[in-house]
Design a protein around this motif. Structure first.
Motif, short mmCIF file in Angstrom:
data_model
loop_
_atom_site.label_atom_id
_atom_site.label_comp_id
_atom_site.label_asym_id
_atom_site.label_seq_id
_atom_site.Cartn_x
_atom_site.Cartn_y
_atom_site.Cartn_z
N SER A 359 -3.02 -0.85 17.59
CA SER A 359 -2.15 -0.75 16.43
C SER A 359 -1.10 -1.86 16.47
CB SER A 359 -1.45 0.61 16.38
OG SER A 359 -0.57 0.74 17.49
N LYS A 367 7.95 1.39 10.34
CA LYS A 367 8.15 2.83 10.53
C LYS A 367 8.63 3.02 11.97
CE LYS A 367 5.71 5.94 8.40
NZ LYS A 367 4.69 6.94 7.96
N THR A 370 7.34 4.54 15.80
CA THR A 370 5.90 4.43 15.98
C THR A 370 5.57 3.07 16.56
OG1 THR A 370 5.26 3.41 13.86
CG2 THR A 370 5.66 5.79 13.87
N ARG A 373 0.65 0.67 12.61
CA ARG A 373 -0.52 1.28 11.98
C ARG A 373 -1.77 0.96 12.78
NH1 ARG A 373 -0.02 -0.12 6.57
NH2 ARG A 373 0.58 1.99 5.94
N SER A 376 -7.78 -1.06 11.18
CA SER A 376 -8.82 -0.43 10.36
C SER A 376 -10.16 -0.31 11.07
CB SER A 376 -9.00 -1.22 9.06
OG SER A 376 -9.39 -2.56 9.35
N VAL A 424 -1.06 10.63 15.41
CA VAL A 424 -1.21 9.73 14.27
C VAL A 424 -0.74 10.48 13.02
CG1 VAL A 424 -2.80 8.32 12.91
CG2 VAL A 424 -3.18 8.62 15.36
N ASP A 427 -0.09 8.44 7.33
CA ASP A 427 -0.20 7.05 6.88
C ASP A 427 -0.90 6.15 7.89
OD1 ASP A 427 1.22 7.56 4.47
OD2 ASP A 427 3.10 7.52 5.59
N GLY A 428 -1.41 6.74 8.97
CA GLY A 428 -2.14 5.97 9.97
C GLY A 428 -1.26 5.29 11.00
N PHE A 429 0.01 5.69 11.10
CA PHE A 429 0.90 5.13 12.11
C PHE A 429 0.82 5.96 13.38
CE2 PHE A 429 2.43 3.09 8.38
CZ PHE A 429 3.09 1.93 8.79
#
Length: 565
Positions: A359, A367, A370, A373, A376, A424, A427-429
């Motif tokens: 990430s 954010k 954290t 993100r 992908s 997680v 928002d995928g963070f």
């Protein structure tokens, strides 16, 4: 090119990128090496000439294809050239930390089965050399030692002699994507280092899926190399990204000239571990006391902006487009403090086993709290029993070298068991809350997570290092190393400051987590005294053992803040 456009046949290795720049810009400076009071510059063409001569020599040894070849040195131009030469010759690069003892070097050389070792910029080669097993060919870098050291062992092969004897190889090698390109030995926070096998495909996939975040389109990209190049973070951010962008690497040459050389480099890409960011902040406070700086930053807007710009220039980060932190947790308050100066630090998370690429914090979508993100191309799963983070990615390791049992315990059905604990969000963070092996149960049977407690003390500028411990005690205690300024300050004032921080932190903790004592220890934790890894992470088990005999006595003493005298 969007990463989704990549196909298996379009993947490029670092060797492909190197050959491209070697041909397209042979006269551009690639490596900028300080040497005493002067600098030596290596163009892409010169790097190619030397790497290809060294590669020709390695091929002349008739080693089995894909043989492991060691590399031990501080960061320098010849480190990069040797690494390229190993890959150009069709062998596997196995770098080691330059701070190893002779016994530690012998252990990893024996385990890896290296029959050739490049040895370079070492503080005390005479002390390390006995760790080189008999039968290992040793190739010495030029220019970093005294003539007496260079010629001390006539059996050593001298770099410049190789260049004078072996013409550069002319092949344009195309590595097998599924071949192992490097074996990276972990820094060993617990137990012996493990050799992580990484393939060319893993590196190429990671590159393809991080192009945008790492700003590979940056013109005139510049990098400042000082964290160990044998660590996956420096290998990725400095070596690999420089090869991809066709940029320039500037090397550091000691603490005395560090800031001057960083200012000269003015890197576009820069990574530092949290300990370095703390040092930078303390350096600023030494020149501008915190209260005075706060007044400047909250004062007249034009003056505040001028102060911020001056501070960015003083750090050499005024032209940086990617500023990273990693390798260890960094308090959000520290990141926020730098952001006020216009220095946007992006947290990144990963480990050697997954190429350090799980990430990364988007620069335009921060954010706090954290580590960014999740990429992908990375799947993340959280084990419900322990909260352990599992990752699955095209760049997971092939396994641990010569350690099938450890590999089987860490890689299961394509999932890498990271040992980190986290979650997680929608928002995928990704949020990291600790390590599985650092959590412990109090005598009451309730879990304590040291990292989260330590974060609470980040606001106190008098604290440089902190380690929460005390598994055998009714309540945790925190070992504290003071900052350089605090060590020379009035003890009573420092004690009051620490007591206030402790009261604030404990007010936010559950009863079983509350810290009973702050113990100010005498000596800092360093790489040299084996209480920190070469990447400046605490060796908790070593620190615990180091103070174990005293902790109970400190716990029973009167007072909240105890000083080790």
């Amino acid at each position: 090119m969007n990463t989704s456009d990549y196909t298996q046949t379009q993947l490029k290795t670092v060797i492909d990128f190197f050959c491209q720049w070697e041909q397209e810009q042979p006269d551009k400076v690639y490596l900028h090496q300080p040497l005493g009071n002067s600098f030596v510059e290596f163009t892409w063409g010169e790097v190619g000439r030397q790497a290809r001569s060294i590669a020709a020599y390695l091929q002349s040894l008739d080693l089995p294809p894909g043989s492991n070849i060691g590399l031990v040195s501080k960061n320098c131009a010849h480190w990069i050239i040797a690494d390229l030469a190993i890959m150009l010759s069709g062998h596997v690069s196995v770098p080691f930390y330059p701070t190893l003892t002779a016994d530690q070097l012998r252990q990893v050389l024996t385990h890896s089965g290296c029959t050739v070792l490049f040895a370079g910029k070492i503080d005390n080669w005479a002390a390390m050399e006995p760790g080189v097993p008999a039968g290992v060919r040793c190739i010495r870098f030029p220019g970093y030692d005294s003539p007496e050291t260079l010629t001390a062992n006539p059996k050593h092969i001298q770099w410049n002699d190789v260049l004078a004897t072996y013409p550069p190889m002319t092949d344009q090698p195309t590595p097998d994507l599924d071949a192992v390109s490097t074996i990276v030995y972990t820094s060993g926070t617990t137990g012996n280092p493990k050799g992580v096998m990484l393939t060319y495909r893993a590196g190429s996939e990671a590159v393809a899926h991080t192009r945008q975040q790492m700003r590979h389109d940056t013109p005139n990209a510049r990098f400042f190399s000082y964290l160990p190049l044998c660590h996956i973070a420096e290998r990725n951010v400095v070596e690999s990204t420089s090869l991809i962008t066709g940029g320039t690497i500037y090397f550091a040459d000691g603490l005395e000239s560090f800031m001057q050389q960083l200012q000269a480099a003015r890197p576009t890409h820069f990574i530092a571990v949290p300990r370095i960011w703390t040092k930078f902040q303390q350096g600023i406070f030494a020149k501008i006391p915190p209260m005075h700086l706060e007044a400047l930053l909250t004062g007249e807007p034009t003056q505040a902006e001028a102060v911020k710009k001056q501070l960015r220039q003083s750090l050499g980060l005024d032209e940086a487009v990617v500023i990273l932190t990693g390798a260890a947790p960094m308090p959000a308050s520290m990141i926020q403090w730098y952001r006020r100066l216009g220095i946007v630090i992006q947290e990144a998370y990963g480990m050697t086993e997954n190429y350090g690429a799980v990430s990364m914090m988007p620069a335009d979508e921060i954010k706090d709290g954290t580590v960014g993100r999740v990429n992908s191309a990375v799947d993340v799963k959280i084990l419900p029993e322990t909260g352990e983070i599992l990752t699955r990615a095209p760049w997971n390791m092939k396994g641990y070298y010569r350690e099938p049992a450890l590999t089987e315990a860490t890689l299961k059905d394509g999932w890498l068991y990271t040992g980190d604990v986290g979650a997680v969000d929608a928002d995928g963070f990704l949020r990291i809350t600790g390590r599985v092996n650092e959590m412990y149960k109090s005598p009451k049977g309730e879990y304590i997570v040291p990292t989260q407690i330590e974060f609470g003390f980040a606001e106190n500028n008098h604290i440089e290092q902190i380690c929460v411990t005390g598994q055998q005690l009714p309540q945790p205690v925190a070992l504290v190393v003071l900052s350089e300024m605090a060590r020379s300050a009035d003890r009573e004032l420092i004690t009051q400051s620490l007591e206030q921080s402790l009261a604030t932190v404990n007010g936010q903790l559950m009863s079983h987590e509350r810290v009973k004592k702050l113990i100010v220890v005498r000596d800092a934790w360093t790489v040299e005294n084996n209480l920190m890894t070469p990447t400046m992470k605490m060796k908790r088990n070593i620190i615990d053992a180091h103070y174990d005999a005293q902790v109970t006595d400190w716990y029973e003493q009167e007072g909240i803040v105890i000083w080790e005298d």
